[in-house]
Motif scaffolding. Sequence first.
Motif, mmCIF file in Angstrom:
data_model
loop_
_atom_site.group_PDB
_atom_site.id
_atom_site.type_symbol
_atom_site.label_atom_id
_atom_site.label_comp_id
_atom_site.label_asym_id
_atom_site.label_seq_id
_atom_site.Cartn_x
_atom_site.Cartn_y
_atom_site.Cartn_z
ATOM 1 N N LYS A 21 0.967 -7.750 -0.497
ATOM 2 C CA LYS A 21 0.711 -9.216 -1.435
ATOM 3 C C LYS A 21 2.092 -9.623 -2.327
ATOM 4 C CE LYS A 21 -4.022 -8.484 -2.477
ATOM 5 N NZ LYS A 21 -4.441 -7.090 -2.974
ATOM 6 N N GLU A 67 0.968 -2.965 -13.630
ATOM 7 C CA GLU A 67 0.147 -1.755 -14.283
ATOM 8 C C GLU A 67 -1.332 -2.002 -14.553
ATOM 9 O OE1 GLU A 67 0.905 1.447 -14.130
ATOM 10 O OE2 GLU A 67 2.994 1.266 -13.354
ATOM 11 N N LYS A 68 -1.417 -3.375 -15.188
ATOM 12 C CA LYS A 68 -2.893 -3.774 -15.830
ATOM 13 C C LYS A 68 -3.536 -4.353 -14.922
ATOM 14 C CE LYS A 68 -1.863 -3.122 -20.909
ATOM 15 N NZ LYS A 68 -1.212 -4.005 -22.093
ATOM 16 N N LEU A 69 -2.830 -5.226 -13.860
ATOM 17 C CA LEU A 69 -3.831 -6.053 -13.024
ATOM 18 C C LEU A 69 -3.154 -6.182 -11.582
ATOM 19 C CD1 LEU A 69 -6.157 -8.045 -12.999
ATOM 20 C CD2 LEU A 69 -4.448 -9.849 -13.718
ATOM 21 N N LEU A 70 -1.853 -6.584 -11.471
ATOM 22 C CA LEU A 70 -1.513 -7.009 -10.132
ATOM 23 C C LEU A 70 -1.571 -6.058 -9.293
ATOM 24 C CD1 LEU A 70 1.840 -9.246 -11.325
ATOM 25 C CD2 LEU A 70 -0.687 -9.877 -10.962
ATOM 26 N N ALA A 71 -1.376 -4.726 -9.660
ATOM 27 C CA ALA A 71 -1.400 -3.810 -8.507
ATOM 28 C C ALA A 71 -2.473 -2.796 -9.041
ATOM 29 C CB ALA A 71 -0.303 -2.913 -8.396
ATOM 30 N N ASN A 72 -3.113 -2.151 -7.937
ATOM 31 C CA ASN A 72 -4.261 -0.863 -8.104
ATOM 32 C C ASN A 72 -3.399 0.304 -7.905
ATOM 33 O OD1 ASN A 72 -5.904 1.036 -8.335
ATOM 34 N ND2 ASN A 72 -7.546 -0.050 -7.243
ATOM 35 N N GLY A 85 0.373 6.651 3.408
ATOM 36 C CA GLY A 85 -0.742 7.732 3.557
ATOM 37 C C GLY A 85 -2.092 6.831 3.472
ATOM 38 N N VAL A 86 -2.152 5.539 2.829
ATOM 39 C CA VAL A 86 -3.321 5.086 2.472
ATOM 40 C C VAL A 86 -3.472 4.048 3.668
ATOM 41 C CG1 VAL A 86 -4.516 3.020 1.139
ATOM 42 C CG2 VAL A 86 -3.083 4.746 -0.110
ATOM 43 N N LEU A 87 -4.627 4.305 4.345
ATOM 44 C CA LEU A 87 -4.932 3.646 5.406
ATOM 45 C C LEU A 87 -5.097 2.144 5.193
ATOM 46 C CD1 LEU A 87 -5.892 4.670 8.374
ATOM 47 C CD2 LEU A 87 -8.105 3.960 8.115
ATOM 48 N N ARG A 95 -11.278 -6.686 -15.811
ATOM 49 C CA ARG A 95 -10.331 -7.072 -17.211
ATOM 50 C C ARG A 95 -11.325 -7.950 -17.876
ATOM 51 N NH1 ARG A 95 -8.512 -4.413 -12.546
ATOM 52 N NH2 ARG A 95 -6.533 -3.318 -13.044
ATOM 53 N N VAL A 154 -3.788 3.211 -7.884
ATOM 54 C CA VAL A 154 -4.408 4.221 -7.396
ATOM 55 C C VAL A 154 -4.018 4.280 -5.416
ATOM 56 C CG1 VAL A 154 -6.559 5.178 -6.270
ATOM 57 C CG2 VAL A 154 -6.361 4.363 -8.706
ATOM 58 N N ILE A 155 -3.828 2.953 -5.247
ATOM 59 C CA ILE A 155 -3.471 2.710 -3.766
ATOM 60 C C ILE A 155 -2.233 1.856 -3.323
ATOM 61 C CG2 ILE A 155 -5.888 3.024 -2.830
ATOM 62 C CD1 ILE A 155 -6.196 -0.032 -3.202
ATOM 63 N N LEU A 189 -7.882 -11.425 -5.588
ATOM 64 C CA LEU A 189 -6.812 -10.129 -5.913
ATOM 65 C C LEU A 189 -7.068 -9.173 -5.291
ATOM 66 C CD1 LEU A 189 -4.194 -9.614 -7.265
ATOM 67 C CD2 LEU A 189 -5.386 -8.835 -9.207
ATOM 68 N N ARG A 190 -8.201 -8.342 -5.894
ATOM 69 C CA ARG A 190 -8.908 -7.141 -5.032
ATOM 70 C C ARG A 190 -10.263 -7.215 -5.607
ATOM 71 N NH1 ARG A 190 -4.564 -5.335 -7.810
ATOM 72 N NH2 ARG A 190 -6.123 -4.750 -9.268
ATOM 73 N N GLY A 200 -10.723 6.818 -7.626
ATOM 74 C CA GLY A 200 -10.389 6.407 -6.251
ATOM 75 C C GLY A 200 -10.419 5.068 -6.446
ATOM 76 N N ALA A 201 -10.704 4.290 -5.082
ATOM 77 C CA ALA A 201 -10.500 2.771 -4.990
ATOM 78 C C ALA A 201 -11.516 2.586 -3.773
ATOM 79 C CB ALA A 201 -9.104 2.482 -4.573
ATOM 80 N N GLU A 214 -11.968 -0.106 -10.575
ATOM 81 C CA GLU A 214 -10.703 -0.898 -11.102
ATOM 82 C C GLU A 214 -10.658 -0.846 -12.632
ATOM 83 O OE1 GLU A 214 -8.333 -2.933 -10.204
ATOM 84 O OE2 GLU A 214 -8.795 -2.879 -8.092
ATOM 85 N N PHE A 246 -11.565 5.477 -1.026
ATOM 86 C CA PHE A 246 -10.401 6.267 -0.781
ATOM 87 C C PHE A 246 -9.917 6.858 -2.284
ATOM 88 C CE2 PHE A 246 -5.807 6.824 -1.230
ATOM 89 C CZ PHE A 246 -5.625 7.102 -0.240
ATOM 90 N N ASP A 273 -6.734 9.854 -3.259
ATOM 91 C CA ASP A 273 -5.735 10.690 -2.847
ATOM 92 C C ASP A 273 -5.999 12.213 -2.755
ATOM 93 O OD1 ASP A 273 -4.994 11.975 -5.176
ATOM 94 O OD2 ASP A 273 -4.104 10.148 -5.737
ATOM 95 N N LEU A 333 0.773 -1.163 -0.045
ATOM 96 C CA LEU A 333 -0.147 -0.044 -0.051
ATOM 97 C C LEU A 333 0.984 1.266 -0.019
ATOM 98 C CD1 LEU A 333 -2.902 -0.957 2.504
ATOM 99 C CD2 LEU A 333 -3.034 -0.497 0.154
ATOM 100 N N MET A 341 -11.587 0.133 -0.360
ATOM 101 C CA MET A 341 -10.710 -0.561 0.490
ATOM 102 C C MET A 341 -11.518 -1.481 1.419
ATOM 103 S SD MET A 341 -7.448 1.756 0.538
ATOM 104 C CE MET A 341 -6.712 0.474 1.039
ATOM 105 N N ALA A 400 -11.276 -6.518 -9.284
ATOM 106 C CA ALA A 400 -10.156 -6.623 -10.184
ATOM 107 C C ALA A 400 -10.241 -7.262 -11.279
ATOM 108 C CB ALA A 400 -8.932 -6.761 -9.438
#
Lengths: 79, 221
Positions: free
Chosen positions: A40, A63-68, A12-14, B65, A70-71, B57-58, B100-101, B94, B148, B150, A9, B103, B61
Amino acid sequence: MKARVIVTLKNGVLDPQGKAIEGALGGLGFGDVGSVRQGKVFDVELTGSDEAAAKAELEQMCEKLLANTVIENYAIEIA
Amino acid sequence: MKTAVIVFPGSNRDRDMFHALELISGTRPESVWHTEATLPDVDLVVVPGGFSYGDYLRSGAIAARSPILKDLVAKANSGVSVLGVCNGFQILTEAGLLPGALMRNAGLTFVCREVMMETVNTATRFSKKFEKGQVWRCPVAHHDGNYFADAETLKQVEDNGQVVFRYANGTNPNGSINDIAGVMNAKGNVLGMMPHPENLVEPLHGGLDGRTLFESVLDAA
């Protein structure tokens, strides 16, 4: 080729889950835990052998899937 | 008004949404499986609630796709109305259609109860039949509804009036920043919200508070 992707994360993201783990560790008597952030890990096996190409591809995967993004931040390690 | 509902593996509020749309529009919505390449020509596309892909995953998410998302993004960019409820909201964030997102709830627990919503922007296609400041009841049922964004995104969203609904009277169930319960894109044709207006549209549901949202977005005028 084996690669490891670590997603964490952003600052700053809770992270309520990290907070709960932090509290539980305190409850177990681990008194010197300052804070816990949960993330993760993805172990990815790639068939190619070009390390630079693999890294570029893994970046796209993040960029496309494993991470979001934004957070979350990500880091790529190639074994 | 023609409508469509996208169904993913793990969607479970799709039939509730179907029922609400048919009840209020008088027209049967089209059901679109997520592997389809194109959406039918409709005025409103709804991404319903549920647990697509088991929240792997999330939340949202993997569904974001899915093949159908390409056309959903194209339709959204061309101005078609898109509503995402609960998991649908998660999928739209997503997919990058909303800022935003979402959580894990701040209290860490799954929350299934009724909250109060305040309509803070009535100058939108989704809320034009509400009174400004109207407070209404709405059920929620989710684990990952903690909105959330930023600081910079949040400022934009607030300054542009993209916040349509806020949790009211101290009923924020998940820790969402600024009590945000429903947020639009900058263009105003895509709305995401965690609460389920489709579950309060007839007397047997225990109230009709959710109808106003559908009456707004299904009104062609």
